[in-house]
Design a protein around this motif. Structure first.
Motif, PDB file in Angstrom:
ATOM      1  N   SER A  80      -7.722  42.758 -15.038  1.00 60.79           N
ATOM      2  CA  SER A  80      -6.337  43.216 -15.150  1.00 60.79           C
ATOM      3  C   SER A  80      -5.565  42.407 -16.175  1.00 60.79           C
ATOM      4  O   SER A  80      -5.719  41.186 -16.276  1.00 60.79           O
ATOM      5  N   LEU A  81      -4.724  43.111 -16.919  1.00 58.75           N
ATOM      6  CA  LEU A  81      -3.815  42.490 -17.875  1.00 58.75           C
ATOM      7  C   LEU A  81      -2.434  42.425 -17.236  1.00 58.75           C
ATOM      8  O   LEU A  81      -1.882  43.455 -16.832  1.00 58.75           O
ATOM      9  N   PHE A  82      -1.865  41.221 -17.135  1.00 61.13           N
ATOM     10  CA  PHE A  82      -0.577  41.034 -16.478  1.00 61.13           C
ATOM     11  C   PHE A  82       0.509  40.686 -17.495  1.00 61.13           C
ATOM     12  O   PHE A  82       0.261  39.935 -18.443  1.00 61.13           O
ATOM     13  N   ASP A  83       1.689  41.228 -17.280  1.00 60.11           N
ATOM     14  CA  ASP A  83       2.890  40.790 -17.988  1.00 60.11           C
ATOM     15  C   ASP A  83       3.579  39.803 -17.042  1.00 60.11           C
ATOM     16  O   ASP A  83       4.229  40.203 -16.071  1.00 60.11           O
ATOM     17  N   LEU A  84       3.421  38.527 -17.308  1.00 56.62           N
ATOM     18  CA  LEU A  84       3.930  37.507 -16.387  1.00 56.62           C
ATOM     19  C   LEU A  84       5.454  37.456 -16.380  1.00 56.62           C
ATOM     20  O   LEU A  84       6.069  37.178 -15.345  1.00 56.62           O
ATOM     21  N   LYS A  85       6.056  37.720 -17.527  1.00 59.54           N
ATOM     22  CA  LYS A  85       7.514  37.686 -17.600  1.00 59.54           C
ATOM     23  C   LYS A  85       8.126  38.770 -16.712  1.00 59.54           C
ATOM     24  O   LYS A  85       9.094  38.527 -15.989  1.00 59.54           O
ATOM     25  N   GLU A  86       7.538  39.977 -16.770  1.00 60.95           N
ATOM     26  CA  GLU A  86       8.060  41.095 -15.982  1.00 60.95           C
ATOM     27  C   GLU A  86       7.387  41.211 -14.616  1.00 60.95           C
ATOM     28  O   GLU A  86       7.756  42.057 -13.817  1.00 60.95           O
ATOM     29  N   ARG A  87       6.367  40.363 -14.401  1.00 59.07           N
ATOM     30  CA  ARG A  87       5.607  40.392 -13.144  1.00 59.07           C
ATOM     31  C   ARG A  87       5.033  41.781 -12.879  1.00 59.07           C
ATOM     32  O   ARG A  87       5.192  42.363 -11.803  1.00 59.07           O
ATOM     33  N   ARG A  88       4.324  42.291 -13.886  1.00 57.41           N
ATOM     34  CA  ARG A  88       3.737  43.626 -13.792  1.00 57.41           C
ATOM     35  C   ARG A  88       2.239  43.557 -14.090  1.00 57.41           C
ATOM     36  O   ARG A  88       1.818  42.848 -14.997  1.00 57.41           O
ATOM     37  N   ASN A  89       1.481  44.308 -13.317  1.00 54.40           N
ATOM     38  CA  ASN A  89       0.054  44.476 -13.583  1.00 54.40           C
ATOM     39  C   ASN A  89      -0.080  45.693 -14.503  1.00 54.40           C
ATOM     40  O   ASN A  89      -0.049  46.840 -14.057  1.00 54.40           O
ATOM     41  N   LEU A  90      -0.217  45.447 -15.797  1.00 50.32           N
ATOM     42  CA  LEU A  90      -0.220  46.519 -16.778  1.00 50.32           C
ATOM     43  C   LEU A  90      -1.454  47.412 -16.645  1.00 50.32           C
ATOM     44  O   LEU A  90      -1.372  48.623 -16.870  1.00 50.32           O
TER      45      LEU A  90
END
Length: 241
Positions: A80-90
Motif C-alpha cells: 500500500s502507498l500511504f499519504d501520511l500528511k492526509e492519512r490516506r491509504n492511496l
C-alpha cells in the motif's frame, strides 16, 4: 514584442511541452511493460499509469491488483502507498474506485427482487446459499426497511451450492424459498428450469472480481464485502439513496 504577438508563441510552447510529456509517458509505459515482461509468472498488464508519488508508476493486473514500479520497470513493489500528511491509504482508495460497479448496469433480470416498505432505497447482494456469513447477514438484513434488494445467487462454494441455487431460482416464489432456507433452514424443494442466469451471475462476478460472499453493492456503485451489521447497512443506504 506585444502581448498579442507573444500569445501564439506561448500556446505553441505549452502544446509542445504537453506533447513531449505525453510521449515521455508513453515511452515510459512501453519500457515498463517490456522490462516487467522479464518476470515469467507476472500477469498480463492491464494498465500502466503515473502514481501519486513522483517517479513511481502504478501497474494494474488482473483487473484490481496494484503494483508499483520505477519509470524503467527495473524494480517492483507490492503493498500500500500511504499519504501520511492526509492519512490516506492511496492504494486502498484506488482499488475501491476500480471495484465500483455502476448500479444501473447490474443485470437485474438475473436477480431475485425483494421489496420492503416503500422500496425507495436500493441494494444488491451477491450470496451463496451455503455461505454461513450470508445467513448471518440475511438475519440482520431483516431489520432494514424501505429498500429494494436485488439478490444475485452466486454459487461459488461447490456443487451443492449450484444445486441449491438452481432449486431456489426455479421455485415459483423465489424470495420465499430463499428466506425459508437462509433464515429457517427449510431445504429448497427440487426444481428444474433454465439456469443460464446463474451462469451469467458467476461470469459477472469473475469479471468484477467478486471473490467472496456476501458482497454488497450500493446505489452509488460502492462495494462492501462481508456480513456487515444492519447499522452499517442502514448508514450506507442513507448516505447514497
Amino acid at each position: 514584442m506585444k502581448l498579442q504577438q507573444l500569445r501564439p508563441l506561448l500556446l505553441a510552447a505549452l502544446a509542445a511541452t504537453a506533447l513531449g510529456s505525453a510521449l515521455a509517458v508513453h515511452a515510459g509505459e512501453a519500457e515498463i511493460r517490456k522490462n516487467l515482461g522479464r518476470i515469467p509468472q507476472f500477469a498480463k498488464i492491464d494498465e500502466v499509469t503515473k502514481a501519486p508519488l513522483p517517479g513511481l508508476y502504478e501497474v494494474r493486473v488482473n483487473g484490481f491488483d496494484i503494483f508499483y514500479t520505477d519509470e524503467q520497470g527495473n524494480y517492483l513493489l507490492q503493498g500500500s502507498l500511504f499519504d501520511l500528511k492526509e492519512r490516506r491509504n492511496l492504494t486502498e482508495e484506488r482499488v475501491a474506485k476500480l471495484s465500483e460497479v455502476a448500479f444501473d448496469k447490474l443485470p437485474t433480470k438475473d436477480a431475485i427482487k425483494m421489496v420492503r416498505g416503500n422500496g425507495k432505497r436500493r441494494l444488491a447482494v451477491f450470496a451463496d446459499p451455503n455461505c454461513g456469513y450470508c445467513k448471518q447477514f440475511e438475519r440482520d438484513l431483516m431489520k432494514i426497511d424501505n429498500v429494494t434488494i436485488q439478490l444475485f445467487l452466486y454459487p461459488v462454494l461447490g456443487p451443492d451450492s449450484v444445486t441449491k441455487s438452481r432449486n431456489i431460482w426455479c421455485a415459483k416464489d423465489k424470495a420465499k424459498v430463499w428466506d425459508d432456507w437462509m433464515q429457517r433452514g427449510v431445504m429448497p424443494a427440487n426444481a428444474e428450469c433454465d439456469t443460464a442466469a446463474l451462469t451469467r451471475n458467476r461470469e459477472f462476478g469473475q469479471k468484477y472480481n467478486i471473490t467472496g460472499t456476501p458482497t454488497l453493492i450500493f446505489a452509488d456503485g460502492t462495494r462492501t464485502p462481508g456480513a456487515i451489521p444492519a447499522a452499517q447497512v442502514e448508514k450506507q443506504l442513507s448516505a447514497v439513496n
